[in-house]
Design a protein around this motif. Structure first.
Motif, PDB file in Angstrom:
ATOM      1  N   ASP A 177     -29.567 -12.623  14.106  1.00  0.00           N
ATOM      2  CA  ASP A 177     -30.882 -12.068  14.431  1.00  0.00           C
ATOM      3  C   ASP A 177     -30.867 -11.293  15.739  1.00  0.00           C
ATOM      4  N   ARG A 178     -29.713 -11.219  16.390  1.00  0.00           N
ATOM      5  CA  ARG A 178     -29.618 -10.539  17.672  1.00  0.00           C
ATOM      6  C   ARG A 178     -28.513  -9.494  17.730  1.00  0.00           C
ATOM      7  N   MET A 179     -27.664  -9.455  16.722  1.00  0.00           N
ATOM      8  CA  MET A 179     -26.563  -8.509  16.683  1.00  0.00           C
ATOM      9  C   MET A 179     -26.531  -7.823  15.326  1.00  0.00           C
ATOM     10  N   PRO A 209     -25.036 -16.065   6.788  1.00  0.00           N
ATOM     11  CA  PRO A 209     -26.359 -15.707   7.349  1.00  0.00           C
ATOM     12  C   PRO A 209     -26.551 -14.212   7.574  1.00  0.00           C
ATOM     13  N   PRO A 210     -25.574 -13.480   8.152  1.00  0.00           N
ATOM     14  CA  PRO A 210     -25.763 -12.034   8.277  1.00  0.00           C
ATOM     15  C   PRO A 210     -25.877 -11.322   6.932  1.00  0.00           C
ATOM     16  N   GLY A 256     -32.555  -7.152  15.311  1.00  0.00           N
ATOM     17  CA  GLY A 256     -32.641  -8.545  14.900  1.00  0.00           C
ATOM     18  C   GLY A 256     -34.034  -9.109  14.828  1.00  0.00           C
ATOM     19  N   ARG A 257     -35.039  -8.451  15.430  1.00  0.00           N
ATOM     20  CA  ARG A 257     -36.389  -8.999  15.343  1.00  0.00           C
ATOM     21  C   ARG A 257     -37.388  -7.851  15.297  1.00  0.00           C
ATOM     22  N   GLU A 258     -38.536  -8.106  14.708  1.00  0.00           N
ATOM     23  CA  GLU A 258     -39.557  -7.079  14.586  1.00  0.00           C
ATOM     24  C   GLU A 258     -40.194  -6.783  15.940  1.00  0.00           C
ATOM     25  N   ASP A 259     -40.443  -5.518  16.207  1.00  0.00           N
ATOM     26  CA  ASP A 259     -41.055  -5.107  17.459  1.00  0.00           C
ATOM     27  C   ASP A 259     -42.514  -4.776  17.187  1.00  0.00           C
ATOM     28  N   SER A 260     -43.327  -5.786  17.026  1.00  0.00           N
ATOM     29  CA  SER A 260     -44.724  -5.572  16.621  1.00  0.00           C
ATOM     30  C   SER A 260     -45.670  -6.196  17.635  1.00  0.00           C
ATOM     31  N   LYS A 261     -45.536  -5.775  18.899  1.00  0.00           N
ATOM     32  CA  LYS A 261     -46.353  -6.344  19.959  1.00  0.00           C
ATOM     33  C   LYS A 261     -47.833  -5.998  19.793  1.00  0.00           C
ATOM     34  N   GLY A 296     -39.132 -12.811  12.295  1.00  0.00           N
ATOM     35  CA  GLY A 296     -37.887 -12.251  12.784  1.00  0.00           C
ATOM     36  C   GLY A 296     -36.727 -13.222  12.829  1.00  0.00           C
ATOM     37  N   LYS A 297     -36.673 -14.205  11.909  1.00  0.00           N
ATOM     38  CA  LYS A 297     -35.657 -15.247  11.986  1.00  0.00           C
ATOM     39  C   LYS A 297     -34.940 -15.456  10.651  1.00  0.00           C
ATOM     40  N   VAL A 298     -34.720 -14.402   9.911  1.00  0.00           N
ATOM     41  CA  VAL A 298     -34.067 -14.534   8.608  1.00  0.00           C
ATOM     42  C   VAL A 298     -32.684 -15.153   8.754  1.00  0.00           C
TER      43      VAL A 298
END
Length: 486
Positions: A97-99, A144-145, A228-233, A415-417
Motif C-alpha cells: 500500500d506504500r510502494m 498482496p501486491p 498506495g492510498r487514495e488522496d481524497s482529503k 486505501g488498505k487493499v
C-alpha cells in the motif's frame, strides 16, 4: 517547473470534468488483449511462485538421502520458510500500500530465484535453512501486491473471474512439481529441480518487466506508477488515484502525452467516493470486529485445508493399511479436484450468493458435512474416505478464494487493499502451523478419530463465524457485493 504544475492542474481538472460527464468507469475487460495478458501474467506469476516454494518439500527425502542430512535438520528449512512466509505477508501487505506493487512482485521473484540457486549450490544444513527462510519471505512479497494490481485494473465481476484463473496457477504448479521431481532426480539428481525452477523464474521476471505496463492498460504500454492510498482529503474522492501511468519525467515538450496519462489516471479513480469503507479507518471498532471474525474463519480454513492435505495420506495408509503410493496419487489428485471446486465456488459467488460471508459460510457448511461424514464413517472404505477428504479440502480452497481473494478489494475505500490481503493471507498460515504440529501430536496421543472430529469442529467454527458476519459484512460493503469490486 511552475508552468508544468499549472499544466498538470489544468489537465487534471479537465479530466475530472470529462469523468463527471461520463458515468462509465474505464475498467480493463478480461476479453480485451490487456485483460487477457494481465490475467495470464498473474496466473503465471502464481505458478512460478509455487514451483519455487514447494519444490523443496517434493524432494526433501532425496535431499536427506543424498546429502546425509538428518530428518530433523532437513525439515527445519520447511519450518523456517513457513514462519517467514506467514510473517512476511504482514510486511508485504503494508509495503504493497506504500510502494509500487509490480516492483515488489519482481523483487520477490528475483530473490526467490536466487535462493533456489543457492540451496543446491551450498548444501550445508545451516545454509539451506537460512536460504529457505529468505525464500519464504521472498514468496510473501507476491500475493498482496498482486491483489492490489488486479483490484485496481478490473471491476468486481472481472476481478472475481480473474482470481479463479490466477489461483489455478498454484494447482498446476503442484501437479508440475510432483511430476517433474522424480524425472529430475533420475536425470541429474535433486539439485537439477532447483536450477530448473530458478531458470523458469528468471525467464518470467523478464516477461513481467516487459509486459506488466501493457497488461494494466497503460497508454502506449507506459511504465506503471502506483499510489498506495487514495488522496481524497476533500472528502469527495473524485481526485483519488489508485493507479497511474507515466515515465516519471513530465516535460513541457510532452504535454500532450501527459494529458493522455492524467486523463487515464482520473478514469481509474473517479468513483472512489462510492467505495465500501470510504471515510472509515481500517482499525475502527466495527471494522476490527468484522476483520476479527473473518480472520478467525480463515485460521479454521487453513487448519482444515492444510491439515487434510498434509495428513490424509498418513491417515489412509494407517487406517486401511495401504502403501505409500497413495501419497503420490493424492499429491496429484487434490490439486485437480481443487480446480473444480474453485470454479464452482466462483460461479456460486458471482451468480447466486454475492454476499461473501454468506457464500463462505455455505461452502464451510459443505466442508463440515464432509468431515462429519468422515468422522461417522471412518473406516468404511478407502475410496470413500479419500473422496470425503478431497471434498473437504476442495471446500476449504473455495473458502480461501472467497475470504482471502474476494474480501480485500472492498477495503480500497480506506486505501488498505494490500494490507488487508497480507493480514488475511497470514491467518491461513497460522492455521497451517496449527495443523502441522497439532495434528501430529493429537494423532500420536489419541489416534486419528480424535483428529477427524477436530477437523469437523474446525469446520463448524468457521461456518458459525462466517454466518455470524453476514449482516456486518452487508453494512460494511454497502450492499455492493454484486456491484463493482473496490
Amino acid at each position: 517547473m511552475e508552468s508544468i504544475e499549472k499544466t498538470e492542474t489544468a489537465v487534471s481538472t479537465g479530466a475530472t470534468d470529462r469523468a463527471a460527464a461520463d458515468d462509465k468507469t474505464e475498467w480493463i475487460a478480461m476479453g480485451d488483449k490487456a485483460g487477457k495478458l494481465l490475467v495470464f501474467l498473474c496466473a503465471a506469476c502464481y505458478f512460478v511462485s509455487y514451483i519455487t516454494r514447494i519444490n523443496y518439500g517434493a524432494v526433501i527425502l532425496e535431499i536427506q538421502r543424498a546429502e546425509g542430512i538428518t530428518k530433523t535438520a532437513v525439515s527445519m528449512a520447511v519450518t523456517g520458510s513457513f514462519v517467514t512466509y506467514g510473517a512476511g505477508q504482514l510486511v508485504s501487505g503494508w509495503m504493497g500500500d506504500r510502494m509500487r506493487p509490480d516492483r515488489l512482485i519482481l523483487a520477490g521473484i528475483l530473490l526467490s530465484a536466487g535462493m533456489n540457486v543457492c540451496v543446491p549450490t551450498f548444501t550445508e544444513p545451516g545454509l539451506i535453512l537460512a536460504f529457505w527462510c529468505v525464500n519464504g519471505f521472498a514468496q510473501a512479497l507476491i500475493w498482496p501486491p498482486m491483489v492490489k494490481i488486479l483490484s485496481a485494473c478490473l471491476d468486481q465481476e472481472q476481478y472475481k473471474k480473474a482470481c479463479v484463473r490466477v489461483t489455478w496457477g498454484s494447482s498446476v504448479a503442484t501437479i508440475a512439481v510432483y511430476l517433474l521431481a522424480p524425472l529430475c532426480i533420475v536425470w541429474k539428481g535433486w539439485k537439477s529441480l532447483f536450477y530448473l525452477c530458478a531458470g523458469i523464474a528468471l525467464c518470467f521476471a523478464v516477461l513481467w518487466v516487459r509486459s506488466i505496463g501493457r497488461a494494466c492498460g497503460m497508454p502506449d504500454g507506459g511504465k506503471v506508477t502506483w499510489r498506495g492510498r487514495e488522496d481524497s482529503k476533500d472528502g469527495a474522492g473524485g481526485k483519488a488515484r489508485e493507479i497511474g501511468a507515466g515515465t516519471g519525467n513530465v516535460k513541457t515538450g510532452k504535454q500532450e502525452k501527459t494529458k493522455d496519462m492524467l486523463s487515464w489516471q482520473q478514469s481509474r479513480g473517479r468513483e472512489s467516493d462510492k467505495l465500501p469503507g470510504s471515510g472509515r479507518g481500517l482499525f475502527s471498532g466495527k471494522t476490527c470486529l468484522l476483520l476479527g471474525c473473518i480472520m478467525t474463519a480463515i485460521v479454521m480454513q487453513g487448519t482444515l485445508r492444510d491439515g487434510i492435505t498434509t495428513w490424509m495420506p498418513s491417515y489412509i495408509s494407517e487406517t486401511f493399511h495401504l502403501g505409500s503410493a497413495i501419497s503420490i496419487l493424492s499429491g496429484v489428485l487434490l490439486p485437480i479436484f481443487s480446480i473444480l471446486c474453485l470454479e464452482l465456488v466462483s460461479i456460486l459467488n458471482r451468480k447466486l450468493i454475492p454476499n461473501e460471508m454468506l457464500c463462505a459460510g455455505m461452502v464451510f457448511l459443505a466442508g463440515f458435512s464432509s468431515t462429519l461424514l468422515l468422522a461417522l464413517l471412518p473406516s468404511l472404505h478407502a475410496g470413500l474416505s479419500v473422496f470425503l477428504s478431497a471434498l473437504a479440502t476442495g471446500c476449504m480452497y473455495g473458502v480461501n478464494l472467497i475470504l482471502v481473494s474476494m474480501v480485500p478489494p472492498y477495503f480500497k475505500g480506506c486505501g488498505k487493499v494490500s494490507t488487508v490481503s497480507g493480514m488475511l493471507n497470514s491467518c491461513t498460515y497460522v492455521g497451517s502451523a496449527i495443523s502441522s504440529y497439532g495434528i501430529a501430536w493429537v494423532a500420536g496421543q489419541w489416534g486419528w478419530m480424535v483428529v477427524i472430529w477436530l477437523w469437523a469442529a474446525a469446520a463448524a467454527v468457521g461456518t458459525l463465524f462466517c454466518f455470524g458476519s453476514i449482516r456486518r459484512w452487508r453494512q460494511f460493503s454497502g450492499g455492493q457485493e454484486s456491484g463493482r469490486a473496490a
